[in-house]
Structure formats: C-alpha cells, structure tokens
Design an enzyme around this catalytic site. Sequence first.
Site, PDB file in Angstrom:
ATOM      1  N   ARG A 177      39.548  38.775  35.083  1.00 19.91           N
ATOM      2  CA  ARG A 177      40.893  38.392  34.659  1.00 19.91           C
ATOM      3  C   ARG A 177      41.114  38.562  33.151  1.00 19.91           C
ATOM      4  NH1 ARG A 177      40.935  39.283  38.969  1.00 19.91           N
ATOM      5  NH2 ARG A 177      41.239  37.965  40.775  1.00 19.91           N
ATOM      6  N   SER A 227      47.857  31.512  41.284  1.00 21.07           N
ATOM      7  CA  SER A 227      46.765  30.575  40.998  1.00 21.07           C
ATOM      8  C   SER A 227      46.867  30.153  39.541  1.00 21.07           C
ATOM      9  CB  SER A 227      45.412  31.245  41.229  1.00 21.07           C
ATOM     10  OG  SER A 227      45.299  31.591  42.571  1.00 21.07           O
ATOM     11  N   GLU A 297      44.593  30.199  34.180  1.00 20.32           N
ATOM     12  CA  GLU A 297      44.718  31.659  34.327  1.00 20.32           C
ATOM     13  C   GLU A 297      46.134  32.045  33.892  1.00 20.32           C
ATOM     14  OE1 GLU A 297      43.053  33.579  37.819  1.00 20.32           O
ATOM     15  OE2 GLU A 297      45.017  34.431  38.252  1.00 20.32           O
TER      16      GLU A 297
END
Length: 302
Positions: A177, A227, A297
């Site tokens: 990520r 998320s 995130e």
Amino acid sequence: MSGSQKWINRLQQILPVENIKVSESIKNYTYTRLGGPADIFLTPTNFDEMKVILQTAKECDIPVTIIGNGSNLIVKDGGIRGITISLMKMKAIKVVNQTLSLQAGAYLKHVTEAALRNELTGLEFASGIPGTVGGAVYMNAGAYGGQISDALTNAWVMDGDGHLLLLSKQELLFGYRNSIISDKKFIVLEAEFQLEKSRYEVIKEKMEKYRLAREKKQPLEYPSCGSVFKRPAGYFAGKLIQDSGLQGLRIGGAEVSVKHAGFIVNVDNASSKDYTDLIKVIQETVKQKFGVELETEVIILG
Ligand SMILES: Cc1cc2nc3c(=O)[nH]c(=O)nc-3n(C[C@H](O)[C@H](O)[C@H](O)COP(=O)(O)OP(=O)(O)OC[C@H]3O[C@@H](n4cnc5c(N)ncnc54)[C@H](O)[C@@H]3O)c2cc1C
C-alpha cells in the site's frame, strides 16, 4: 486585489474557465461524501496545463493537493487550502496488443472492462476497486492476491516543479500500500501495464467471482472509503475491530460497519469529524484490548 484573486487571474490565463472552480465543495468528489470546500479546484486536460499549474503554484507558494476518485480519502470539514487538482479530465485508455497506456484519471472499472474486451488478463483483481489509475498507483492498490504493481511497467510522473519523469516499476519502489509517489510528492499522469492474453469467458468469470465476494462482504450500499486501516503484521484489522465489539458503534452519522468491521460507513450525513473521532476510538480500543497499533490506510486531507 486579494492574494487568491491574483492566483485565479493567473490560472485563468492558462486554463479554460470551465476547468477552474472557486470554493468548490469536495463532498461531490469523495466517495464518503465528506469534506469542506477546496479554495481553488482545477481540472487540467493535458501535461502542459499540469506543468504550468505546478510552476504557478510554486512561484506563488500555493499548496497543491491531488485527488483521484476520492475513494480512499477523508477530507476535513474545513476543506482544502490552496489548489486542489482532479485529473478527472485526463482519463484516456489506449490498448495496443498487450499493452495498456492509461491516463491517471481513468477509472479502474473502465480499465478492467477494456482489458476484458481485449481478452487481456492481469487486472481482474482491480475491477471492483472504485478508484482511478493515479490513486491506485499512489498506494499500490490491491485485492484478492493481486496488486497494481504486478502488471505495471512504468509511469509518467511530474514533480512539484513541473518536471516530467518516466519512472520504471523498480524506480517506483512499490511496497504494501505504498510507492515512491507519496514520499516524493510526485503526481502520476500516465501508467503503462503489460498484460497476458487469455479468453473472454475466463476473465469475465474471475471478475464476476470478485464482484460477488465484494457484494457479500462489503457494505457497498453506503458511502465509505474502503478499509480504513492497513493490515497490521500478523493480524487483520477488521477482525481486531470485530473482536473489540465495535461493530455498529456510531459517532454522529459515521458507523463501524456491521457487515465489515474494517469499513466506516456514512449512514446519516456524517461530518469528517465524526469519521476522525470514530477512527480515534477504534485505535484506542484495539490498542487497549490487543496491544496492536492500527495505522490508517485512508488518507486524511485538509
Ligand atoms: C467500497 C470500497 C472498496 C475498496 N476496495 C479496495 C481494495 O480492494 N483494495 C484497495 O487497495 N483499495 C480499496 N479501496 C480504496 C480505494 O478505492 C483505493 O485506494 C484507490 O486506489 C484510491 O484511488 P482514488 O483514485 O479514489 O484516490 P483518492 O482516494 O482520490 O486519493 C488517494 C491518495 O492518492 C493520491 N492520488 C490520487 N491520484 C493521484 C495522482 N494522479 N498522482 C499522485 N497522487 C494521487 C491522493 O493525493 C491521495 O493521497 C476501496 C474503497 C472503497 C470505497
């Protein structure tokens, strides 16, 4: 003439007037439907316009923020100061043999549909990710064992001075990520992907399988930012939140999804503060119960 009026006059010399908006509500551009106004909201249509915008911003010392489809963002209620750039008007998708050349504003949905039409495999995992190519490269978006860096070969990026650079996959330093884009504050303008030949029915079946899995597990009926937390080493964020008994917890209009604990859904006209307060409660509770630090995130802007 005020300082900001001066920038606007300069920007009007560079961009068509319809590509410049003042005090534009960011709510309309984020998946969560959150966020106050962007001082100046620009939608350039090509590399040259981008270059002049960045050079002007640098000369006038104006902060620049980039947004894609706003599907991994929480924009604060006070909005975004300076210039916000959306690449929504740079969304061309070109397919030559097994190579896809994609402008940063192209939606992953349209990209994966183009790959399907051309019987090319390698990006099916991304078919349900509601972002753009730029946003996906920025954070190396991934799902179902695939990630954007798998098939990417290189990307055209621009630095804050308006210099155009062609970076290879290796130079983009992809990780879980993340990529070099955030560290260097580069702007992704275009990316190239090399896919494999397959058959239409095989690709379609895979995409359908992922679509059904998402529908089953994710609260797609509500605005959200996907998320909220990264996967902590050795754990799943959603499971930790679920085991902390936080599902259904609501602050204002933001709620920890009862369908997927890793999602915070906007159930009733939530403010960004509702979201950030809820994130804080989740982080504190999970830390207290399991000793695990949850890192966001989702990107918080403004
Ligand atoms: C229902 C739902 C499901 C999701 N599922 C997944 C999933 O399975 N896997 C996954 O990885 N993510 C998932 N996400 C999160 C999100 O869709 C991805 O992170 C996506 O890649 C974000 O792209 P975006 O265009 O919306 O970027 P934005 O949210 O607009 O921006 C995210 C960040 O990228 C930066 N950025 C955007 N465009 C550029 C550019 N051109 N150049 C430089 N920086 C840029 C922004 O400045 C910001 O920091 C999901 C989100 C939702 C709402």
